[in-house]
Design a protein around this motif. Structure first.
Motif, PDB file in Angstrom:
ATOM      1  N   VAL A 167       0.896  -1.225   0.172  1.00 33.57           N
ATOM      2  CA  VAL A 167       0.016  -0.048   0.169  1.00 33.57           C
ATOM      3  C   VAL A 167       1.024   1.381  -0.063  1.00 33.57           C
ATOM      4  O   VAL A 167       0.393   2.158  -0.282  1.00 33.57           O
ATOM      5  N   GLN A 168       2.176   0.936   0.119  1.00 34.07           N
ATOM      6  CA  GLN A 168       3.099   2.491   0.194  1.00 34.07           C
ATOM      7  C   GLN A 168       4.193   2.338  -0.683  1.00 34.07           C
ATOM      8  O   GLN A 168       4.526   1.184  -0.722  1.00 34.07           O
ATOM      9  N   PRO A 222       8.125   0.151   7.527  1.00 38.89           N
ATOM     10  CA  PRO A 222       6.875   0.014   8.126  1.00 38.89           C
ATOM     11  C   PRO A 222       5.653   0.393   7.308  1.00 38.89           C
ATOM     12  O   PRO A 222       5.713   1.599   6.673  1.00 38.89           O
ATOM     13  N   GLY A 223       4.674  -0.275   7.251  1.00 39.94           N
ATOM     14  CA  GLY A 223       3.275   0.430   6.473  1.00 39.94           C
ATOM     15  C   GLY A 223       3.406   0.177   4.968  1.00 39.94           C
ATOM     16  O   GLY A 223       2.741   0.530   4.409  1.00 39.94           O
ATOM     17  N   LEU A 274      -5.212   3.666   0.404  1.00 40.21           N
ATOM     18  CA  LEU A 274      -4.879   3.226   2.111  1.00 40.21           C
ATOM     19  C   LEU A 274      -6.155   2.904   2.641  1.00 40.21           C
ATOM     20  O   LEU A 274      -6.927   4.088   2.641  1.00 40.21           O
ATOM     21  N   ASP A 275      -6.317   2.098   3.397  1.00 41.69           N
ATOM     22  CA  ASP A 275      -7.412   1.900   4.460  1.00 41.69           C
ATOM     23  C   ASP A 275      -6.879   1.056   5.396  1.00 41.69           C
ATOM     24  O   ASP A 275      -5.970  -0.014   5.272  1.00 41.69           O
ATOM     25  N   GLU A 276      -7.727   0.639   6.473  1.00 46.08           N
ATOM     26  CA  GLU A 276      -7.317  -0.222   7.476  1.00 46.08           C
ATOM     27  C   GLU A 276      -7.597  -1.720   7.013  1.00 46.08           C
ATOM     28  O   GLU A 276      -8.544  -1.936   6.311  1.00 46.08           O
ATOM     29  N   LEU A 291      -5.966  13.535   5.826  1.00 45.26           N
ATOM     30  CA  LEU A 291      -5.816  13.096   4.517  1.00 45.26           C
ATOM     31  C   LEU A 291      -7.041  13.294   3.732  1.00 45.26           C
ATOM     32  O   LEU A 291      -8.346  13.310   4.584  1.00 45.26           O
ATOM     33  N   TRP A 323      -3.083   5.638  11.366  1.00 43.32           N
ATOM     34  CA  TRP A 323      -1.491   6.161  10.791  1.00 43.32           C
ATOM     35  C   TRP A 323      -1.761   6.364   9.304  1.00 43.32           C
ATOM     36  O   TRP A 323      -0.777   7.174   8.928  1.00 43.32           O
ATOM     37  N   TRP A 324      -2.588   5.879   8.642  1.00 43.11           N
ATOM     38  CA  TRP A 324      -2.382   5.705   7.090  1.00 43.11           C
ATOM     39  C   TRP A 324      -3.174   7.336   6.766  1.00 43.11           C
ATOM     40  O   TRP A 324      -3.253   7.529   5.560  1.00 43.11           O
ATOM     41  N   LEU A 371      15.047   6.914   8.591  1.00 40.60           N
ATOM     42  CA  LEU A 371      13.763   7.340   9.302  1.00 40.60           C
ATOM     43  C   LEU A 371      14.206   8.104  10.623  1.00 40.60           C
ATOM     44  O   LEU A 371      13.268   8.747  10.986  1.00 40.60           O
ATOM     45  N   ARG A 429       3.302  11.185  14.036  1.00 39.48           N
ATOM     46  CA  ARG A 429       2.704   9.802  13.619  1.00 39.48           C
ATOM     47  C   ARG A 429       2.590   9.095  14.851  1.00 39.48           C
ATOM     48  O   ARG A 429       2.332   7.872  14.581  1.00 39.48           O
ATOM     49  N   ARG A 461      12.643   5.415  15.038  1.00 41.77           N
ATOM     50  CA  ARG A 461      12.075   4.857  14.069  1.00 41.77           C
ATOM     51  C   ARG A 461      12.906   4.118  13.151  1.00 41.77           C
ATOM     52  O   ARG A 461      12.510   2.839  12.751  1.00 41.77           O
ATOM     53  N   TYR A 500       4.395  14.253  -1.807  1.00 45.39           N
ATOM     54  CA  TYR A 500       3.804  13.025  -1.397  1.00 45.39           C
ATOM     55  C   TYR A 500       3.290  13.294  -0.022  1.00 45.39           C
ATOM     56  O   TYR A 500       1.961  13.061   0.182  1.00 45.39           O
ATOM     57  N   TRP A 552       8.574   8.895  -5.485  1.00 48.40           N
ATOM     58  CA  TRP A 552       8.356   7.554  -5.286  1.00 48.40           C
ATOM     59  C   TRP A 552       7.742   6.692  -6.478  1.00 48.40           C
ATOM     60  O   TRP A 552       7.971   5.614  -6.957  1.00 48.40           O
ATOM     61  N   TYR A 553       6.433   7.276  -6.911  1.00 49.68           N
ATOM     62  CA  TYR A 553       5.470   6.644  -7.848  1.00 49.68           C
ATOM     63  C   TYR A 553       6.064   7.206  -9.238  1.00 49.68           C
ATOM     64  O   TYR A 553       5.692   6.677  -9.991  1.00 49.68           O
TER      65      TYR A 553
END
Lengths: 469, 1051
Positions: free
Chosen positions: A74-75, A272-273, A317-319, B289, B300-301, B427, B458, B520, B917, B961-962
């Motif tokens: 997802v990332q 992570p993630g 992104l979602d849980e 977001l 977190w997302w 990180l 975060r 981290r 991003y 990144w993308y």
């Protein structure tokens, strides 16, 4: 007088300097003190095993796991991989460090040492051949044509490239290696034999023999689309000599100490993630329409509210539920080939040959073995879900259950291709390709440095040789 | 009677004749116009003969000459005088110093002082005063922009950071490209050693801290002068390590004098540093977001800066909310009315202060002289907790043991080190955590809760709060270094001297680094003990001889023998998984990793230098050096390389000699072949301790489960390795016009580098990943121009201008058969490469899909597509650089300004790529902006469809990144006011009879003004420090501007 003394002084200085020069420029100084000149086989084998396992639980299976929607990226780079963006530069490390210049080279070194005069060790040669066959298997299954016999000549003949074999030829080579290994394991004389340096079986030659037969069964059934019934017969012929229980599994266990941590654990810790959780399809199958598979709690972690949610491929992104501790912990075990898989091969082979009762029994054993592996055997659930009969057994059941059992293994991708998406995965949202890919690209390293040998492969949606349909 | 008178007259006449034809004893004293003191070593020659004498220590001389003889008094650096003897028997002469620019002396190879006009190659000098005026902690920074052909890149605005210097471009593909630093004839180590697990290789440079290059240990106040030797001929005598040029440093020493004399110099400076430029950030939208607010306790997302407008939020005043003392942020109208705040990223940085104090005492008597100095430098960087400290002690002395024998000894002890902060792609890197932080999160309100867990935007995950990094993840280093030498000189006669010099440079660099539990990058905590030890010993035995072959021909020869040994050892211990918080000791670690490495090498050489000069007009020189090295294969480890140079002083030609407007004109040319050594241990293929990591994770290492393991090394050694070779050609001229009011020094050079050693990548199917080969070819061609002049000069006031211009064109001609590029470092998606046909250090990365005409192709929605093939995006090397210095002097006041211009050269702004991003970069402020890509559609028509630059774009293709890295390649050229200084020298009349001999006050401003199209931090930055991969900016620390106040006193 002064002048005489001075000339003498200069002359003696020159002589002293000239002679000390030779001892000063000592060629032995350029032998690296940081590396041994030679290393015994018992110190090469452990590294090769760890490398094979790290790759199997790492990059090699991760890309296909995303495509098979068992986990979800997802990332960052991972989300690209999920929608089938796989660049040739993503393949470089895998090809170089984990295949050719890495483990295959080390295993070849063991094979060469095992036939040196005075050091004849067919036991080491056998183990190296079995691991080589395994590695060639997982490699050809994603890259189709690959080199072997012409390779590894950098230091011996100075040849810096290698010719590619067709996949058909590679399968022949793999089977020859396994047959030779089986013979060598029977040798009574071996100057050196693997022992504590063998992380996988601790030097138990009988276990290695079973593993060799198990791999023969696996490789036989891979050619199902090419060889038809002959493939199934060959698989069934190997099975009796192969694994007899979960205790025989070909697997590698990592450690809790930081330099020994398992690949998935490290990926979650250091990136992570990136993995967003299990794929939606996987969770759906584990929920089993309400009769929850006991493995659900092993494969996945519940959300804060106790529910299990999967992440559909390509969704934003979602849980979602993350991978369970059995697989994600620091000292996880990476499965190279399991007894459960062997039973599924038996079930499939029998089914295709029309031996329905044997197919059903094998299917039931396979599912039970898988649950037992994680310690979640459940008689009630098994009575409903691992109780196929000759009348109820179908290829659909076998391959779906196998999909669940080979969670996070690279074998899932091979089965999915052989049965042409029998479990019905839909293409990821926002996919970069028109269909789910069928192979990995060749690495940049080959395109640039072995261009005269590397075959044209078209795109990652092209089929490998045994993937006829 | 008449006969008698006639005879008497005749006798008188004859007698007089006889008297004049007879030689007589002439004595006298030669003194210097500067201080009135006697000058030893002045040559007094009877013109047209080889009869002569030298003045003694008091400046006295004595010789035989006749009345008609003309005596020529000459000394290097002074105006020669010619005096007819006549009737005098005592002739005292006062010599004046030669005005600078014509007969200037420079220190050349092996410490030999030569008249600049006699050189056939390029040498540039930077005077001791200029170095101290620049007030740089790192010596390397004092050279850039002052010398043509030199490019210095300082890697960060951190205290103790390193600087990377190249002279006339990069000459080696994978080896060292920095020049050799020689201090008082002894080469010293200038490496930059990185910390971190050695298995991670170059990745230790993309994340980690800013390390020092070891030349930083030198005390700039100790330096009398610095010569930069640029061409092949200048450096040929130094052998293998000097292919990249030589920086010759001469430190101060005492002066022998009659009587006893002691001078004390004290200098003190205070420097105030502030950060220069930072990327433009947005402060309009809050954390969250897709327009939804999410605080540090949210999922977190959702923790980006894509939240709602800050102006639509206010605090709720809940004091139990641990993530913000002001409470949660809620929609306006539902809280306590206190409007939401944003927090300026620049507030994180402090004002840095640097103190530098040094005292130098020099003195001498008739038979001995000494120089003693001590200095203390303490820098506090602009990043909190970043500091650097340096203490130096120097003692050098010279003794005249007898008429012919002299002995010198020098010892320089340095203790340096500091606290360094994590940076880069890490990180736990300070810039990474700071810049990605959401707009509405206040990092300064606390980084650690009582239970030790981290407070960041975060919720404790993601990236470290920069204050956490500065306080909890530090690397402390402590370097103890000794540079010393002993030299002996025996003068057989005026013409023949034997000297021996042995020097040692040894240091221990102990580093301790830690990451707190909850960091981290290493959540379980980590402690590192990293120790580097280096010992270099160098010995030179030199015989020098001069002879006057005839009236006009002079001959000089030098023969020497050199022995050099280098020993390096690193021991690295990493302890992971800590239990007791804040106890950073290996006993607290659950698992330990140990690595050790030794590198050892020795070389020996014979060398010779022959020079012939004719009539002060033509100077011809030939050198040769034969060297042996242990790092080359046995039986093939000796190689010879020569050089030759020619200088013609055209202004000495009779036709030109009398031109009043032409003071000096010289043509020079040289050709040299130099070799550059291989690194040790390349001739064999080794077994390596097994370790497996991939690009995303650290991987596993052996010993594993109590079992050691080895793997066949991935690098194929080469038993036929040869040294690298550089063929260097140079041609130039020097002009001095209008009573030295205008000087021009121009040079063209062409350096061809062959047999460059590189690890040539191989197909993995060979069983190896690389092979060490002599394969590469590279060329550097360029021009250097130095124009200086004095447009205005009166008795009280003068205005001097100096312009230096450098244009270097580098091209990698060939790498190896079948290899057209070699990686130098970087990331997937943006990395530096040496590519055939392109300049060294080309940046490679991804780009949009383009058609054959090079236009970007968009789809039906106006969206471009990411191409999967990596392409060349540009070169980090500049097209040309220029430095312009203007100085104005009025009585005791000097005002000078140095403008530094760099044109061309790109930089990858990786920071911007990532900040887009996360939605924190300034360009994302205008969310929803419509943009029509400058592209064509699939059928070739001009694109007219607009796309929306919104969150979907910036989290999709619009980031590093993308999306392709080509979006973030920017022009990194600049014009900057590098130095401005105002100084006042108190006149002697004011100081009068006090014990103070001289006093000056100065103010210097550094980097006060910067004009650059680059939108990130100051583009004079390098992520990987003093390494070959320049041109990447990925969360590099910002540069600084400084205000320096200084005081200098001698008494």
């Amino acid at each position: 007088m002064k002048r005489y003394n001075f000339k003498f002084l200069i002359l003696s200085l020159v002589v002293v300097l000239a002679t000390s020069c030779e001892k000063w420029i000592d060629p032995a100084m350029n032998e690296s003190p940081n590396s041994p000149a030679d290393v015994p086989m018992s110190l090469i084998l452990p590294g090769a095993e760890a490398g094979i396992a790290y790759s199997a639980g790492g990059e090699l299976s991760r890309y296909s796991n995303y495509w098979m929607q068992q986990i979800s990226g997802v990332q960052s780079h991972a989300s690209g991989h999920e929608i089938y963006i796989l660049l040739e530069s993503d393949m470089d490390n895998l090809w170089k460090w984990y295949t050719y210049a890495g483990q295959l080279m080390d295993l070849k070194r063991i094979m060469d040492k095992s036939v040196e005069e005075g050091m004849e060790s067919p036991h080491y040669s056998a183990v190296a051949k079995i691991l080589t066959a395994y590695k060639l298997g997982v490699s050809t299954d994603v890259w189709n044509d690959i080199p072997y016999e012409d390779a590894f000549q950098g230091e011996t003949t100075g040849q810096l490239t290698a010719a590619y074999h067709t996949q058909e030829k590679v399968y022949e080579i793999m089977n020859t290696l396994l047959d030779e290994a089986i013979t060598e394991l029977g040798s009574t004389e071996s100057v050196f034999s693997p022992g504590s340096d063998d992380f996988i079986y601790g030097g138990d030659l009988d276990m290695w023999k079973k593993a060799a037969y198990a791999l023969k069964a696996r490789f036989a059934i891979h050619l199902s689309e090419r060889n038809g019934d002959a493939a199934y017969t060959a698989a069934l012929a190997a099975i009796p000599n192969a694994f007899a229980s979960n205790a025989d599994d070909l697997q590698f266990t990592f450690g809790t100490a930081t330099p020994e941590n398992a690949p998935l654990f490290q990926y979650d810790e250091q990136r992570p993630g990136y993995i967003g959780g299990l794929g939606a399809k996987m969770i759906e199958l584990l929920k089993n329409g309400g009769d929850t598979d006991p493995r659900l709690a092993i494969y996945a972690k519940p959300l804060a509210d106790g529910s299990f949610v999967g992440h559909p491929a390509g969704d934003p992104l979602d849980e979602a539920s993350m991978v369970g501790d059995y697989f994600a912990k620091a000292d996880a075990t990476v499965m190279l080939m399991s007894y459960s898989e062997l039973k599924f091969i038996e079930a499939e082979a029998n089914f295709q040959l029309g031996n329905l009762p044997e197919a059903a029994t094998a299917y039931n054993d396979a599912v039970k073995a898988s649950l037992a592996k994680y310690g979640v055997s459940n008689e009630t659930w098994e009575a409903a879900n691992a109780a196929a009969t000759a009348g109820t057994i179908s290829i659909d059941m076998i391959m779906t259950a196998k999909y669940i059992a080979t969670f996070l293994q690279d074998e899932t991708f091979t089965d999915w291709r052989r049965y042409d998406n029998i479990i019905g995965l839909s293409i990821a949202k926002g996919a970069n390709e028109s269909e789910i890919p069928r192979r990995f690209p060749y690495p940049t390293n080959e395109r640039i440095y072995n261009s005269e040998n590397m075959p044209e492969y078209g795109s990652i949606t092209n089929h490998v040789w045994w993937d006829v349909n | 009677m008449k006969k008698l008178i006639g005879l008497f007259v005749f006798l008188l006449f004859v007698g007089t004749q006889i008297v004049t034809a007879q030689s007589k004893q002439i004595t006298g004293t030669v003194t210097s116009a500067d201080d009135g003191l006697g000058m030893p070593g002045v040559s007094v020659i009877v013109k047209g003969t080889t009869i002569g004498a030298s003045t003694d220590i008091d400046g006295k001389y004595s010789l035989e000459a006749s009345a008609s003889d003309v005596l020529v008094y000459s000394f290097v650096g002074m105006v020669s005088q010619e005096i007819t003897v006549g009737s005098q028997t005592v002739i005292n002469v006062v010599l004046e110093t030669e005005s600078i620019g014509m007969d200037e002396v420079v220190v050349t190879a092996l410490g030999v002082t030569r008249e600049k006009k006699s050189l056939g190659y390029a040498v540039s000098e930077v005077g001791g005063d200029e170095i101290t005026r620049s007030n740089n902690v790192n010596l390397v920074n004092s050279i850039g922009s002052k010398v043509a052909g030199v490019q210095v890149n300082s890697s960060s605005g951190t205290a103790g950071g390193s600087s990377f210097i190249t002279i006339r471009g990069m000459a080696s593909l994978t080896g060292n490209n920095q020049p050799l630093f020689v201090v008082d004839g002894v080469p010293i180590d200038n490496s930059m050693n990185a910390s971190g697990n050695p298995d991670n290789g170059r990745n230790n440079l993309t994340d980690g801290v800013a390390y020092s290059n070891r030349a930083i240990d030198l005390n700039p106040d100790d330096i009398a002068s610095m010569s930069v030797l640029k061409g092949g001929a200048a450096t040929a005598l130094y052998g293998l390590r000097a292919a990249n040029g030589v920086v010759l440093v001469t430190t101060k020493s005492g002066k022998k004098t009659k009587g006893r004399k002691v001078d004390v110099t004290f200098s003190s400076t205070v420097s105030i540093d502030k950060i220069s430029q930072m990327p433009d950030m947005q402060y309009k939208y809050a954390q969250g977001l897709s327009g939804d607010y999410a605080g540090a306790d949210g999922p977190w997302w959702k923790m980006f800066s894509w939240g709602p407008e800050v102006s639509s939020l206010e605090y709720d005043g809940d004091t139990s909310y641990k993530w913000d003392p002001r409470g949660r942020l809620v929609p306006k109208g539902t809280g306590n009315g206190m409007a939401a705040k944003t927090f300026d990223k620049e507030d994180f940085f402090d004002t840095g202060v640097t103190y530098n104090n040094s005292v130098g005492i020099s003195g001498g008597s008739e038979f001995a002289s000494f120089y003693l100095s001590a200095s203390y430098n303490k820098s506090n960087g602009v990043v909190p907790e970043n500091d650097y400290e340096k203490k130096t002690f120097t003692l050098s002395s010279d003794f005249k043991l007898s008429e012919k024998l002299s002995l010198g000894a020098k010892a320089n002890y340095i203790n340096s080190g500091g606290t360094r902060i994590q940076q880069g792609s890490n990180l736990s890197g300070v810039m990474l955590g700071l810049m990605r932080s959401a707009t509405t999160f206040d990092n300064a309100a606390g980084y650690e809760f009582e239970d030790g867990s981290q407070r960041n935007y975060r919720g404790g995950g993601g990236y470290d709060n920069p204050y956490w990094t500065a306080n909890n993840s530090q690397l402390k280093d402590n370097v103890d270094r000794l540079i010393g030498n002993i030299n002996l000189k025996y003068e057989f006669s005026k013409n023949l001297t034997l000297s021996y010099r042995v020097g040692i440079d040894t240091y221990t660099d102990k580093r301790k680094s830690h990451f707190a539990i909850g960091s981290r990058a290493v959540p379980d905590g980590q402690v590192q003990e990293d120790e580097h030890f280096q010992r270099d010993i160098n010995s030179d035995l030199i015989l020098s001889y001069t002879k006057k072959l005839s009236d006009k021909f002079n001959f000089s020869a030098v023969a020497g023998h050199n022995m050099f040994s280098s020993y390096y050892q690193q021991v690295y211990v990493q302890g992971d998984k800590l239990t007791i918080p804040k106890f950073y000791h290996t006993s607290n670690a659950a698992s330990l990793l140990v690595r050790e490495s030794v590198t050892e090498k020795r070389t020996a050489a014979w060398y010779g230098d022959l020079g012939l000069d004719w009539n002060n007009m033509i100077y011809f020189r030939v050198t040769g050096r034969n060297e042996w090295s242990t790092s080359l294969p046995e039986g093939e480890n000796s190689f010879f390389y020569p050089s030759t140079s020619l200088g013609i002083v055209l202004s000495e030609i009779s036709a030109l000699k009398d031109l009043t407007w032409l003071n000096f004109a010289k043509f020079r040319t040289s050709y040299a072949i130099i070799a550059n050594d291989a690194s040790p241990y390349g001739t064999f293929t080794t077994y390596d301790q097994a370790a497996y990591g991939d690009g995303s994770t650290n991987g596993v290492t052996f010993p594993f489960g109590g079992q050691p393991g080895f793997a066949v090394g991935d690098g194929l050694g080469n038993g036929e390795l040869k040294p690298e070779k550089m063929k260097s050609f140079e041609i130039g001229f020097e002009l001095s016009l209008f009573q030295n009011r205008l000087s021009i020094d121009a040079a063209y050079y062409n350096n061809q580098n062959e047999d460059l050693i590189l690890w040539v990548p191989l197909s993995g199917t060979s069983g190896y990943t690389d092979r060490l080969m002599n394969a590469g070819e590279m060329e550097n061609k360029g021009i250097e121009l130095l124009v200086s002049g004095t447009p205005i000069k009166t008795s009280d006031f003068s205005w001097d201008v100096m312009v230096n211009f450098t244009k270097n064109k580098n091209e990698v001609l060939k790498l190896a058969d079948g290899v057209d590029n070699v990686g130098l470092g970087g990331f997937t998606g943006s990395n530096m490469r040496a590519v055939q046909g392109k300049p060294y250090g080309s940046v490679y990365g991804s780009d949009w899909v383009r058609n054959d005409a090079g236009r970007v192709v968009v789809d039906a929605y106006g969206m471009p597509e990411l191409s999967q093939v990596e392409v060349e995006l540009g070169s980090a090397l500049p097209e040309w650089t220029m430095g312009i210095t203007n100085s104005f002097t009025y009585k005791g006041i000097t005002l000078s300004a140095l403008l530094d211009i760099k044109h061309g050269g790109i930089m990858w702004n990786g920071t911007k790529g990532v900040l887009q991003y996360f939605g924190t970069h300034g360009v994302t402020e205008n969310r929803g902006e419509q943009k029509v890509f400058n592209a064509v559609t699939a059928d070739g028509a001009e694109n007219t469809t607009a796309i929306t630059l919104d969150e979907n774009w910036y989290t999709g293709l619009g980031n590093g990144w993308y999306g392709p890295s080509s979006q973030f390649i920017e022009d990194a050229g600049w014009t900057r006011l590098k130095e401005v200084s105002l100084s006042y020298e108190f006149p002697k009349s004011l100081l009068g009879d006090s014990f103070v001999k001289s006093l000056s006050l100065s103010f210097t401003g550094k980097n006060l003004w910067l004009d650059t199209p680059y939108t990130g931090v100051d583009p004079e930055t390098s992520l990987m420090g003093a390494s070959n991969a320049q041109g990447l900016d990925y969360f590099n620390m910002p540069g600084t501007k400084s205000y320096i106040f200084g005081l200098r006193m001698t008494f």
